[in-house]
Design an enzyme around this catalytic site. Structure first.
Site, short mmCIF file in Angstrom:
data_model
loop_
_atom_site.label_atom_id
_atom_site.label_comp_id
_atom_site.label_asym_id
_atom_site.label_seq_id
_atom_site.Cartn_x
_atom_site.Cartn_y
_atom_site.Cartn_z
N GLY A 1 22.36 109.64 54.64
CA GLY A 1 23.44 108.84 55.20
C GLY A 1 23.35 107.37 54.87
O GLY A 1 24.12 106.56 55.39
N GLY B 1 23.88 106.15 51.89
CA GLY B 1 24.69 105.86 50.71
C GLY B 1 23.87 105.85 49.43
O GLY B 1 24.26 105.23 48.45
N LEU B 2 22.73 106.54 49.43
CA LEU B 2 21.84 106.55 48.26
C LEU B 2 21.82 107.92 47.58
O LEU B 2 20.92 108.23 46.81
CB LEU B 2 20.42 106.14 48.68
CG LEU B 2 20.31 104.76 49.36
CD1 LEU B 2 18.88 104.49 49.78
CD2 LEU B 2 20.84 103.66 48.45
N SER B 3 22.84 108.72 47.87
CA SER B 3 23.09 109.98 47.16
C SER B 3 22.03 111.04 47.33
O SER B 3 21.56 111.65 46.37
CB SER B 3 23.33 109.70 45.66
OG SER B 3 24.53 109.02 45.49
N ASP C 1 27.17 109.64 40.83
CA ASP C 1 25.93 109.92 41.55
C ASP C 1 25.10 110.98 40.84
O ASP C 1 23.88 110.82 40.65
CB ASP C 1 26.24 110.39 42.97
CG ASP C 1 26.93 109.33 43.81
OD1 ASP C 1 27.07 108.18 43.32
OD2 ASP C 1 27.35 109.64 44.93
N ASP D 1 34.53 105.22 39.48
CA ASP D 1 34.22 106.43 38.70
C ASP D 1 35.37 107.42 38.69
O ASP D 1 35.72 107.96 37.64
CB ASP D 1 32.90 107.07 39.17
CG ASP D 1 32.85 107.45 40.64
OD1 ASP D 1 33.72 106.98 41.41
OD2 ASP D 1 31.92 108.19 41.01
N SER E 1 22.73 113.84 48.62
CA SER E 1 23.41 115.09 48.28
C SER E 1 23.39 115.33 46.77
O SER E 1 23.15 116.46 46.32
CB SER E 1 24.85 115.08 48.80
OG SER E 1 25.59 114.01 48.25
#
Length: 372
Positions: free
Chosen positions: A114, A116-118, A164, A33, A120
């Protein structure tokens, strides 16, 4: 709804509304990306829900049902920790001249943090979607995603690409989101695994990564340096891979090889999905993992074992997903092999004395939206 009750308990009033934004998993197209390349994520059933009311005094009051004590912020630069992801969205809107005041906010999330599934991005997009409506900003979903990305880049200090936030804002149920990260053009691709007797399993290794620790930024810098040496705007523009690799060495050479071939893999997967050859994408998932492990060097032992044991257990293909250095892997599995794959991965972890990973099926869900 739990978040409404918490809002009532915290602030003594009803929220003006409740908004939800999902996490995402990336089917393929990793670390492409920010190289202006192609990605193919989809939104998940889990995400972040935000109950929000506007305030006229500019004060931001925050409470997370996952993060302990509430926070009251008279100025944006007081924000710390998870609150920076929320406050960063206010900062972006205000920097852009939008008339955004304060807010009372309660957050509830069920994205594994944490993994890695976004989580944030889901947090940023949920808040951005709420503020867009409450303050009548008139932004499109992509503009909200771009604001969320800018908050993470410039306020939090994490140089992520747009994938994301775009997946969280624009996802559709039953579809993956193909995105050209240069033009920001998107197209929803049907991704109905059930009709093909398949499931996509997420294997959460339980290894929590913080990408802001410099490793992610270093990979991005490698890519930028390689593009500069090759005289192109971004690695997406490399058309003669062999010629490019002949001009590079070391990390720059390896990063370039991954990005260029990963873009080709995204296009190949889309072609297979459109042709109905869903079962055949497994080999491309395998190839993506090997490239991320060996060329981009963002895997780790727990991810490698998850992928290898899933394939050994009968998965049609598997790979790490997300930024790397921990988090999750995905495995494409026929319905009749799901238990075999679960057992294979769990046993492989037990043999090494590691805690059992969480394993759950993922289906494409709707993007950011108002719930109440």
């Amino acid at each position: 709804m739990r978040v409404v009750e918490a809002f009532r308990d915290s602030y003594g009033t009803e929220p003006a509304g409740v908004w939800h934004a999902p996490g995402r998993v990336n089917l393929i197209g990793e670390h492409t990306d920010y190289n202006d390349g192609f990605v193919l994520p989809f939104a998940l059933p889990w995400g972040v829900t935000a109950a929000v009311s506007p305030r006229e005094d500019g004060v931001i009051r925050l409470r997370s049902l996952q993060a302990g004590e509430p926070v009251t912020l008279a100025t944006l630069d007081e924000a710390e920790g998870w609150a920076r992801y929320v406050v960063g969205v206010f900062w972006v809107f205000r920097q852009g001249g939008q008339q955004v005041g304060g807010a009372d906010v309660v957050i509830d999330g069920d994205v594994p943090r944490g993994a890695g599934l976004s989580s944030s991005a889901a947090l940023e997009v949920a808040v951005g979607t709420a503020l867009n409506e409450l303050y009548g900003l008139g932004l499109t979903k992509m503009e909200i995603a771009l604001a969320a990305q800018k908050a993470e880049n410039d306020f939090v200090g994490m140089p992520c690409g747009i994938m994301d936030q775009a997946a969280s804002a624009l996802g559709e149920e039953g579809k993956a989101l193909f995105m050209d990260c240069r033009s920001l053009g998107t197209r929803n691709i049907p991704f109905d695994l059930a009709s093909h007797g398949l499931q996509l399993l997420i294997i959460n290794t339980g290894v929590h990564h913080e990408l802001a620790d410099g490793q992610y930024a270093r990979r991005r810098k490698d890519c930028e340096n390689a593009a500069k040496h090759l005289g192109v705007d971004a690695l997406r523009d490399v058309t003669d891979l062999a010629g490019a690799l002949a001009q590079l060495s070391g990390d720059e050479r390896r990063r370039t090889q991954h990005v260029v071939t990963e873009n080709h893999r995204v296009e190949a997967v889309i072609g297979m999905l459109r042709a109905g050859a869903v079962r055949e994408i497994g080999s491309l998932l395998n190839a993506s993992h090997l490239s991320l492990r060996d060329q981009f060097e963002v895997s780790c032992a727990e991810l490698d074992v998850a992928v290898e044991s899933a394939v050994r257990g009968g998965a049609r293909g598997a790979r790490m997903t997300g930024g790397g250095f921990g988090g999750s892997a995905i495995a494409l599995v026929a319905d009749d092999r799901v238990e075999s794959v679960r057992e294979s991965v769990t046993e492989a972890y037990a043999e090494r004395g590691w805690a059992a990973p969480e394993i759950y099926p993922a289906t494409p869900a709707a993007g950011a939206r108002r719930l109440l």
